[in-house]
Design a protein around this motif. Structure first.
Motif, PDB file in Angstrom:
ATOM      1  N   GLU A  25     -46.752 -36.118   8.777  1.00 16.31           N
ATOM      2  CA  GLU A  25     -45.823 -34.997   8.968  1.00 16.31           C
ATOM      3  C   GLU A  25     -45.859 -34.497  10.408  1.00 16.31           C
ATOM      4  OE1 GLU A  25     -44.920 -30.605   7.018  1.00 16.31           O
ATOM      5  OE2 GLU A  25     -46.446 -31.903   6.130  1.00 16.31           O
ATOM      6  N   ASN A  26     -47.049 -34.458  10.962  1.00 18.61           N
ATOM      7  CA  ASN A  26     -47.208 -34.039  12.359  1.00 18.61           C
ATOM      8  C   ASN A  26     -46.462 -34.981  13.295  1.00 18.61           C
ATOM      9  OD1 ASN A  26     -48.064 -32.660  14.584  1.00 18.61           O
ATOM     10  ND2 ASN A  26     -50.167 -33.407  14.512  1.00 18.61           N
ATOM     11  N   ILE A  27     -46.551 -36.275  13.049  1.00 18.74           N
ATOM     12  CA  ILE A  27     -45.849 -37.261  13.874  1.00 18.74           C
ATOM     13  C   ILE A  27     -44.340 -37.052  13.776  1.00 18.74           C
ATOM     14  CG2 ILE A  27     -45.320 -39.726  14.082  1.00 18.74           C
ATOM     15  CD1 ILE A  27     -48.299 -40.222  13.281  1.00 18.74           C
ATOM     16  N   LEU A  28     -43.837 -36.838  12.553  1.00 11.98           N
ATOM     17  CA  LEU A  28     -42.397 -36.605  12.369  1.00 11.98           C
ATOM     18  C   LEU A  28     -41.939 -35.340  13.090  1.00 11.98           C
ATOM     19  CD1 LEU A  28     -41.966 -37.498   8.577  1.00 11.98           C
ATOM     20  CD2 LEU A  28     -41.142 -38.809  10.544  1.00 11.98           C
ATOM     21  N   LEU A  29     -42.720 -34.274  12.982  1.00  7.81           N
ATOM     22  CA  LEU A  29     -42.356 -33.023  13.644  1.00  7.81           C
ATOM     23  C   LEU A  29     -42.399 -33.156  15.163  1.00  7.81           C
ATOM     24  CD1 LEU A  29     -44.165 -30.454  11.326  1.00  7.81           C
ATOM     25  CD2 LEU A  29     -41.702 -30.848  11.515  1.00  7.81           C
ATOM     26  N   THR A  30     -43.368 -33.907  15.669  1.00  7.45           N
ATOM     27  CA  THR A  30     -43.455 -34.138  17.108  1.00  7.45           C
ATOM     28  C   THR A  30     -42.225 -34.897  17.600  1.00  7.45           C
ATOM     29  OG1 THR A  30     -45.865 -34.179  16.981  1.00  7.45           O
ATOM     30  CG2 THR A  30     -44.881 -35.146  18.937  1.00  7.45           C
ATOM     31  N   ASP A  31     -41.804 -35.918  16.845  1.00 11.11           N
ATOM     32  CA  ASP A  31     -40.586 -36.658  17.197  1.00 11.11           C
ATOM     33  C   ASP A  31     -39.364 -35.752  17.173  1.00 11.11           C
ATOM     34  OD1 ASP A  31     -42.025 -38.970  17.563  1.00 11.11           O
ATOM     35  OD2 ASP A  31     -41.500 -39.841  15.610  1.00 11.11           O
ATOM     36  N   ALA A  32     -39.277 -34.883  16.161  1.00 11.50           N
ATOM     37  CA  ALA A  32     -38.143 -33.964  16.055  1.00 11.50           C
ATOM     38  C   ALA A  32     -38.122 -33.008  17.249  1.00 11.50           C
ATOM     39  CB  ALA A  32     -38.211 -33.189  14.749  1.00 11.50           C
ATOM     40  N   LEU A  33     -39.284 -32.502  17.632  1.00 14.80           N
ATOM     41  CA  LEU A  33     -39.354 -31.613  18.798  1.00 14.80           C
ATOM     42  C   LEU A  33     -38.931 -32.329  20.069  1.00 14.80           C
ATOM     43  CD1 LEU A  33     -42.648 -29.578  18.224  1.00 14.80           C
ATOM     44  CD2 LEU A  33     -40.321 -28.700  18.335  1.00 14.80           C
ATOM     45  N   ARG A  34     -39.347 -33.575  20.204  1.00 11.27           N
ATOM     46  CA  ARG A  34     -38.960 -34.363  21.388  1.00 11.27           C
ATOM     47  C   ARG A  34     -37.443 -34.551  21.421  1.00 11.27           C
ATOM     48  NH1 ARG A  34     -41.963 -38.657  20.529  1.00 11.27           N
ATOM     49  NH2 ARG A  34     -43.799 -37.669  21.379  1.00 11.27           N
ATOM     50  N   ASN A  35     -36.862 -34.851  20.251  1.00 13.14           N
ATOM     51  CA  ASN A  35     -35.403 -35.011  20.179  1.00 13.14           C
ATOM     52  C   ASN A  35     -34.687 -33.706  20.523  1.00 13.14           C
ATOM     53  OD1 ASN A  35     -35.565 -37.701  19.448  1.00 13.14           O
ATOM     54  ND2 ASN A  35     -35.477 -37.283  17.265  1.00 13.14           N
ATOM     55  N   HIS A  36     -35.208 -32.585  20.007  1.00 16.07           N
ATOM     56  CA  HIS A  36     -34.601 -31.291  20.325  1.00 16.07           C
ATOM     57  C   HIS A  36     -34.684 -31.009  21.822  1.00 16.07           C
ATOM     58  CE1 HIS A  36     -33.602 -30.067  16.323  1.00 16.07           C
ATOM     59  NE2 HIS A  36     -34.852 -30.077  15.902  1.00 16.07           N
ATOM     60  N   ALA A  37     -35.814 -31.305  22.422  1.00  9.01           N
ATOM     61  CA  ALA A  37     -35.977 -31.078  23.859  1.00  9.01           C
ATOM     62  C   ALA A  37     -34.980 -31.930  24.645  1.00  9.01           C
ATOM     63  CB  ALA A  37     -37.415 -31.391  24.290  1.00  9.01           C
ATOM     64  N   ASP A  38     -34.791 -33.190  24.227  1.00  7.86           N
ATOM     65  CA  ASP A  38     -33.809 -34.058  24.890  1.00  7.86           C
ATOM     66  C   ASP A  38     -32.396 -33.495  24.745  1.00  7.86           C
ATOM     67  OD1 ASP A  38     -35.856 -35.764  25.600  1.00  7.86           O
ATOM     68  OD2 ASP A  38     -35.447 -37.233  24.007  1.00  7.86           O
ATOM     69  N   ASN A  39     -32.063 -33.020  23.541  1.00  7.76           N
ATOM     70  CA  ASN A  39     -30.733 -32.439  23.311  1.00  7.76           C
ATOM     71  C   ASN A  39     -30.521 -31.191  24.157  1.00  7.76           C
ATOM     72  OD1 ASN A  39     -30.112 -34.410  21.444  1.00  7.76           O
ATOM     73  ND2 ASN A  39     -30.650 -33.162  19.673  1.00  7.76           N
ATOM     74  N   ILE A  40     -31.542 -30.370  24.261  1.00 10.51           N
ATOM     75  CA  ILE A  40     -31.440 -29.156  25.079  1.00 10.51           C
ATOM     76  C   ILE A  40     -31.216 -29.524  26.537  1.00 10.51           C
ATOM     77  CG2 ILE A  40     -32.776 -27.186  25.976  1.00 10.51           C
ATOM     78  CD1 ILE A  40     -34.003 -26.989  23.123  1.00 10.51           C
ATOM     79  N   ARG A  41     -31.940 -30.530  27.023  1.00  3.69           N
ATOM     80  CA  ARG A  41     -31.760 -30.985  28.405  1.00  3.69           C
ATOM     81  C   ARG A  41     -30.335 -31.489  28.631  1.00  3.69           C
ATOM     82  NH1 ARG A  41     -36.858 -32.391  28.620  1.00  3.69           N
ATOM     83  NH2 ARG A  41     -36.554 -34.360  27.552  1.00  3.69           N
ATOM     84  N   ASP A  42     -29.816 -32.273  27.664  1.00  5.89           N
ATOM     85  CA  ASP A  42     -28.443 -32.788  27.777  1.00  5.89           C
ATOM     86  C   ASP A  42     -27.428 -31.647  27.800  1.00  5.89           C
ATOM     87  OD1 ASP A  42     -29.483 -35.342  27.756  1.00  5.89           O
ATOM     88  OD2 ASP A  42     -28.961 -35.741  25.651  1.00  5.89           O
ATOM     89  N   LEU A  43     -27.616 -30.671  26.910  1.00  6.59           N
ATOM     90  CA  LEU A  43     -26.694 -29.528  26.876  1.00  6.59           C
ATOM     91  C   LEU A  43     -26.784 -28.707  28.161  1.00  6.59           C
ATOM     92  CD1 LEU A  43     -27.167 -28.361  23.186  1.00  6.59           C
ATOM     93  CD2 LEU A  43     -25.142 -29.440  24.177  1.00  6.59           C
ATOM     94  N   TYR A  44     -27.979 -28.559  28.702  1.00  9.14           N
ATOM     95  CA  TYR A  44     -28.145 -27.835  29.964  1.00  9.14           C
ATOM     96  C   TYR A  44     -27.373 -28.539  31.074  1.00  9.14           C
ATOM     97  CZ  TYR A  44     -30.348 -25.765  34.051  1.00  9.14           C
ATOM     98  OH  TYR A  44     -30.569 -25.133  35.237  1.00  9.14           O
ATOM     99  N   ASP A  45     -27.459 -29.859  31.127  1.00 10.95           N
ATOM    100  CA  ASP A  45     -26.726 -30.619  32.142  1.00 10.95           C
ATOM    101  C   ASP A  45     -25.220 -30.453  31.978  1.00 10.95           C
ATOM    102  OD1 ASP A  45     -29.101 -31.516  33.227  1.00 10.95           O
ATOM    103  OD2 ASP A  45     -29.057 -33.452  32.187  1.00 10.95           O
ATOM    104  N   ILE A  46     -24.735 -30.458  30.731  1.00  7.41           N
ATOM    105  CA  ILE A  46     -23.307 -30.276  30.475  1.00  7.41           C
ATOM    106  C   ILE A  46     -22.856 -28.886  30.938  1.00  7.41           C
ATOM    107  CG2 ILE A  46     -21.583 -30.010  28.638  1.00  7.41           C
ATOM    108  CD1 ILE A  46     -23.129 -32.229  27.108  1.00  7.41           C
ATOM    109  N   VAL A  47     -23.638 -27.861  30.596  1.00  7.57           N
ATOM    110  CA  VAL A  47     -23.301 -26.494  31.015  1.00  7.57           C
ATOM    111  C   VAL A  47     -23.276 -26.394  32.532  1.00  7.57           C
ATOM    112  CG1 VAL A  47     -24.156 -24.101  31.025  1.00  7.57           C
ATOM    113  CG2 VAL A  47     -24.111 -25.398  28.904  1.00  7.57           C
ATOM    114  N   LYS A  48     -24.237 -27.022  33.175  1.00  6.91           N
ATOM    115  CA  LYS A  48     -24.307 -26.992  34.641  1.00  6.91           C
ATOM    116  C   LYS A  48     -23.075 -27.646  35.261  1.00  6.91           C
ATOM    117  CE  LYS A  48     -27.540 -28.239  38.314  1.00  6.91           C
ATOM    118  NZ  LYS A  48     -28.787 -28.935  38.601  1.00  6.91           N
ATOM    119  N   ARG A  49     -22.681 -28.817  34.734  1.00 12.68           N
ATOM    120  CA  ARG A  49     -21.483 -29.500  35.253  1.00 12.68           C
ATOM    121  C   ARG A  49     -20.230 -28.668  35.019  1.00 12.68           C
ATOM    122  NH1 ARG A  49     -23.576 -34.166  32.820  1.00 12.68           N
ATOM    123  NH2 ARG A  49     -22.016 -34.010  31.184  1.00 12.68           N
TER     124      ARG A  49
END
Length: 78
Positions: A25-49
């Motif tokens: 479960e910890n591994i799955l949650l860590t992967d989910a957090l990593r995916n969320h962080a990637d999505n947040i970074r992508d959205l930040y880049d879109i907002v910046k552009r």
């Protein structure tokens, strides 16, 4: 004595199973957090552009308005 040892091993087995479940479960949650962080970074880049594009459009409009409001030469007045 044999029953006592058997009970002990059953408890140890249950604990080991629980540890394995929690680890998975910890591994799955860590992967989910990593995916969320990637999505947040992508959205930040879109907002910046988008902000840069909007600002450049406003700059262009401001220049056009400034040029159109500039005082015209008295030669071109009618």
């Amino acid at each position: 004595m044999n029953k006592c040892i058997k009970k002990k091993w059953l408890r140890i087995e249950r604990l080991e199973n629980k540890v394995a479940q929690l680890t998975a479960e910890n591994i799955l949650l860590t992967d989910a957090l990593r995916n969320h962080a990637d999505n947040i970074r992508d959205l930040y880049d879109i907002v910046k552009r988008n902000a840069q594009a909007t600002n450049s459009r406003f700059d262009k409009i401001e220049k056009e308005v400034a040029n159109s409001n500039a005082k015209k030469s008295w030669f071109s007045r009618k």
